[in-house]
Design a protein around this motif. Structure first.
Motif, short mmCIF file in Angstrom:
data_model
loop_
_atom_site.label_atom_id
_atom_site.label_comp_id
_atom_site.label_asym_id
_atom_site.label_seq_id
_atom_site.Cartn_x
_atom_site.Cartn_y
_atom_site.Cartn_z
N UNK A 232 34.07 51.33 46.03
CA UNK A 232 34.15 50.82 44.90
C UNK A 232 32.88 51.57 44.14
N UNK A 233 31.61 51.51 44.86
CA UNK A 233 30.39 52.01 44.40
C UNK A 233 30.48 53.56 44.22
N UNK A 234 31.06 54.10 45.08
CA UNK A 234 31.39 55.53 45.02
C UNK A 234 32.13 55.93 43.50
N UNK A 235 33.24 55.13 43.48
CA UNK A 235 33.97 55.14 42.15
C UNK A 235 33.15 55.19 40.66
N UNK A 236 32.26 53.96 41.12
CA UNK A 236 31.42 53.81 39.90
C UNK A 236 30.36 55.11 39.52
N UNK A 248 25.91 66.68 41.11
CA UNK A 248 26.70 65.45 41.17
C UNK A 248 27.85 65.73 41.71
N UNK A 249 28.34 66.66 41.19
CA UNK A 249 29.78 67.00 41.43
C UNK A 249 29.89 67.48 43.11
N UNK A 250 29.03 68.05 43.45
CA UNK A 250 28.73 68.67 44.80
C UNK A 250 28.74 67.62 45.88
N UNK A 251 27.71 66.61 45.50
CA UNK A 251 27.52 65.46 46.21
C UNK A 251 29.13 64.87 46.38
N UNK A 252 29.83 64.66 45.54
CA UNK A 252 30.94 63.73 45.57
C UNK A 252 31.81 64.77 46.53
N UNK A 276 18.72 65.70 49.69
CA UNK A 276 19.10 65.24 48.38
C UNK A 276 20.43 65.39 47.72
N UNK A 277 21.27 65.50 48.97
CA UNK A 277 22.86 65.71 48.75
C UNK A 277 23.66 64.33 48.99
N UNK A 278 22.89 63.29 49.21
CA UNK A 278 23.75 62.21 49.31
C UNK A 278 24.06 62.00 50.66
N UNK A 279 23.35 62.17 51.88
CA UNK A 279 23.72 62.00 53.05
C UNK A 279 23.86 60.71 53.77
N UNK A 280 22.80 59.97 53.06
CA UNK A 280 23.01 58.45 53.65
C UNK A 280 24.40 57.92 53.39
N UNK A 282 27.31 59.52 52.41
CA UNK A 282 28.42 60.53 52.80
C UNK A 282 28.67 60.09 54.46
N UNK A 283 27.33 59.76 55.13
CA UNK A 283 27.68 59.56 56.42
C UNK A 283 27.94 58.21 56.91
N UNK A 284 27.64 57.24 55.64
CA UNK A 284 28.30 55.92 56.05
C UNK A 284 29.78 55.70 55.80
N UNK A 285 30.17 56.64 54.67
CA UNK A 285 31.60 56.73 54.26
C UNK A 285 32.33 57.35 55.66
#
Length: 807
Positions: A232-236, A248-252, A276-280, A282-285
């Motif tokens: 839900x957080x990622x979708x937001x 941000x598109x690349x992070x997604x 800065x790529x959203x590692x935390x 992404x790894x949690x996912x």
């Protein structure tokens, strides 16, 4: 005749030895069953307190209750040897069956050691502490004790069948191992059994003392809730105004790749998301989905610095909306003195309360440090190894894995290989600068095609937000010259971060700049400050950055891994290429501006004598910078390219070839030999034969106790002390209270945020200058207010003039 294991403090209720042995057996079986060691661990639980089946211990414990102010002499009754002795007498004498004998050694060592640490099979003095205990030590009423065991705990025929099942487990665990690696495998098996026993014993004792049973966590249900909340957080993010920004598109995209990759079997994988790529997230996912698909019981984040724990844990808590099940394990508030607590077991004492309160990493999500992870496998005492079994059936995420200390590289690799091969755990190595851990002799068994991110080179280029400006090849700077440089730059920019290699130079530059520029906020950060203090400073820094105020922050390298801040400019003192890359990640972090500058300078006043890894890294980085100054197309055209990083780590590990296996100067031997050498390659065994003209009469010959005594992740073993900062003052004031074990556990977790680590010379100096106060019989230490500064944190001089230099 009923024998006594424990007497409850609150109501004098008795737990019998039979009850304790069978309950610990059941718990240990549960821990061991996860990795095919159910009966090995259960056998240890069934026999660990066999020595309490006698009048000697019964009289001891009753006398201790009758006379709490004048109890019997500590160490007067040995109750931990009997179980190991039984196994030795039954299975290691006469006509020996090798499998049963190995079971006797593995399980017997765990039993005799459960109040101290695993004993040496061969010591540097060429004797066997294990054999001395199980074959030579005389025990009063041993035959009567054994008879009681078979009459009341388990019938002899069933016992033999149980041992044979343990033998089957040994055969299965060793069956696929080549001869050269059997000693290494037996070391890990022994430590796992020891961990299962320690935790089962401590847990059962605590549950009896508190008259409670813990509710089991439904991991699948909990992780499903977490995964839904994270989704839900990622979708937001898709509805955010900046969602279409290329970064941000690349992070997604990378986050989606992690989600898809979670379907793969457990293994050792790399996640090379740029800084800065959203590692935390992404790894949690990956971790949550992989746990749901492959029945994992916990997710463990291992990081190099406590700073990252604080930030990442807070971020995860907010997304998952859960405080209770997310554990931060920064450091050990309690000092593990490694003393034998043989007769602290039975009645509740201060020592016993502290022992039972130590955390066993049973939480579903854990954030801890590399020091704590390595101590779990190799550190001394029973505190850390208790947690080892909970590393099985897990997803373990190593954030900034390039920070594994050089001397621990081989030990780290072997621990990871064991977790992958035997413990059904999946390992994720996260960093923008992947080290060459498969390049060394004791290499990490990486999965082929194990990189999660597709088209990595293209991703790295898309994430370019800074340029590295080489000023290190010019004249080295001293503090005053650097201060002038920073002063000039702050006229052009709003925010500057300066990262230096030593605490002393950070402090000196801070003092210089505060005198030079008293019209703008200037902040100091280092590990001399407790976690809560650093968090408070970082909160102020982030607010200034958010408001666009002018600000200067001066820090040691603690800020460059995982701390989410974004400055207009970063100045980094020359160090390893990985450190330069991490520092660059604190500049223009979210691509909010055009390309910004990261200046690499050479600070000539930094004393790196005791920081050899930084010194060597600095030399290699300088060579690469020189190459680029001569040919801008070399090394992929950038000091931050994959080619440059690969060359850096290979040269780095080559320069440290002699250190990778943890050399012990006092013994002139490597740690890997003490722990893992096959019998025919052990120098201790060869020396034993030369001395006694016979081979040692045991199958395992490694030196676990000696290795643990010499193991320390950082060069000097540090001691955690509480500090009088913020709530830390209240915590220290409450230390004289009488806590129940459960309350003490909660109290100690809270206290972690208010600790700093003292090196031995700092601790000695503060003791001499009366800057420390001890509590709980010296197991917990606290600084006096005079020894903690509101700006710099730890003040080792305690308002005196010691002249000690802090590196």
């Amino acid at each position: 005749m009923e024998y006594i294991a424990h007497i409850r403090q609150s109501d004098q209720e008795i737990q019998t030895v039979k009850e304790h042995l069978l309950e610990v057996k059941n718990l240990a079986e549960q821990h061991g069953d996860k990795v095919g060691m159910k009966h090995l661990a259960g056998l240890a639980g069934m026999l660990h307190d066999l020595g309490k089946c006698g009048n000697e211990f019964k009289e001891y414990i009753l006398e201790a209750v009758r006379n709490p102010d004048n109890p019997p002499k500590r160490g007067s009754v040995d109750h931990s040897t009997a179980g190991g002795k039984l196994l030795y007498n039954f299975f290691h004498t006469g006509k020996i069956n090798p499998n049963r004998a190995i079971v006797a050694e593995v399980v017997g060592n765990a039993i005799i050691s459960h109040h101290s640490y695993l004993q040496d099979f061969i010591t540097p003095e060429l004797n066997s502490k294990y054999l001395i205990r199980v074959s030579e030590k005389e025990l009063i009423d041993f035959d009567t004790t054994v008879s009681y065991f078979f009459e009341n705990v388990i019938e002899k025929d069933l016992f033999y069948k149980y041992v044979d099942k343990a033998c089957e487990e040994i055969v299965s665990l060793l069956g696929h191992i080549n001869r050269e690696d059997i000693s290494k495998q037996l070391m890990f098996i022994t430590k796992f059994v020891f961990s299962a026993l320690i935790d089962a014993d401590r847990t059962n004792t605590r549950q009896f003392e508190e008259d409670s049973i813990e509710e089991r966590v439904n991991y699948e249900e909990l992780f499903q809730v977490y995964y839904s909340r994270l989704t839900a957080k990622i979708k937001s993010f898709e509805n955010h105004p900046s969602a279409e920004h290329p970064i941000n598109k690349l992070r997604s995209q990378m986050s989606n790749q992690c989600d898809n990759f979670a379907e793969n079997p457990s293994g050792v994988y790399t996640l090379s998301i740029p800084t800065g790529g959203g590692k935390t997230l992404a790894s949690l996912r990956y971790a949550l989905r992989h746990s749901l698909l492959h029945n994992k019981k916990r997710i463990i984040y291992v990081v190099p610095y406590t700073t990252i724990i604080e930030q990442n844990a807070e971020e995860v808590r907010k997304i998952l909306q859960d405080d209770e099940n997310i554990l931060e394990h920064h450091s050990n508030v309690i000092e593990d003195t490694h003393d034998d607590d043989e007769n602290e077991d039975g009645i509740m004492s201060t020592q016993q309360k502290l022992k039972l309160a130590k955390d066993n990493w049973h939480s579903p999500i854990i954030f801890t440090t590399m020091v704590q992870f390595l101590d779990t496998f190799y550190g001394k005492g029973t505190r850390s190894i208790r947690r080892m079994h909970n590393l099985s059936d897990a997803v373990i995420v190593f954030d900034e894995v390039q920070k594994v200390p050089i001397k621990c590289v081989s030990l780290f690799n072997q621990a990871i290989n064991f977790l992958k091969d035997n413990c059904h755990s999946s390992i994720l190595l996260c960093t923008a600068t992947q080290p060459a851990l498969d390049f060394v002799e004791h290499k990490l068994e990486m999965d082929p095609d194990g990189e999660i991110i597709n088209h990595l080179e293209r991703v790295m280029k898309a994430f370019k937000r800074v340029e590295i400006v080489d000023k290190a090849s010019n004249q080295p700077m001293d503090t005053s010259t650097l201060a002038e440089f920073v002063n000039d730059k702050i006229e052009e920019l709003n925010s500057i971060l300066v990262i230096l290699n030593t605490k002393k130079t950070v402090r000196a530059l801070y003092q210089y700049l505060t005198e030079m520029r008293n019209n703008i906020p200037i902040y100091h950060l280092s590990t001399t400050m407790c976690a809560a203090h650093r968090n408070a400073i970082l909160s102020e820094v982030r607010e200034h950055l958010k408001q666009g105020n002018k600000i200067i922050c001066i820090s040691t390298q603690l800020i460059e891994a995982g701390v989410d801040v974004s400055f207009d400019c970063v100045i980094r003192s020359l160090a390893g290429l990985d450190s330069i890359a991490q520092a660059a990640g604190r500049c223009n972090r979210h691509g909010e501006k055009d390309i910004q500058q990261v200046y690499v300078i050479d600070h000539k006043q930094e004393n790196l004598t005791r920081l050899r890894e930084i010194a060597i890294g600095k030399q290699i980085s300088k060579r690469i910078l020189v190459d680029l100054s001569k040919d801008e197309t070399s090394h992929g055209g950038s000091v931050l390219s994959n080619q440059a990083m690969e060359r850096y780590f290979k040269e780095f590990y080559t320069d440290f070839t002699q250190d990778l296996n943890y050399f012990i100067p006092e013994l002139k031997k490597e740690m890997t030999e003490l722990l893992m050498a096959p019998k025919h390659k052990s120098s201790f065994v060869k020396d034993y034969y030369s001395k006694y003209k016979k081979w040692p009469p045991i199958f395992i010959t490694n030196s676990y106790y000696t290795a643990a005594e010499h193991f320390q992740v950082i060069e000097d073993r540090t001691t955690s002390v509480l500090v009088p900062y913020g709530e830390g003052k209240e915590i220290i004031a409450e230390l004289n209270g009488n806590y129940r074990t459960e309350e003490l556990s909660t109290f100690l977790k809270k206290a972690q945020h208010y600790t700093v680590n003292l090196y031995p010379f700092e601790k000695d100096y503060l003791n001499r200058s009366n800057g420390l106060v001890s509590y709980f019989d010296g197991k917990i230490l606290a600084l006096k207010e005079s020894a903690y500064d509101k700006t710099f944190g730890l003040d080792v001089e305690n308002e005196s003039s010691s002249g000690i230099e802090l590196f």
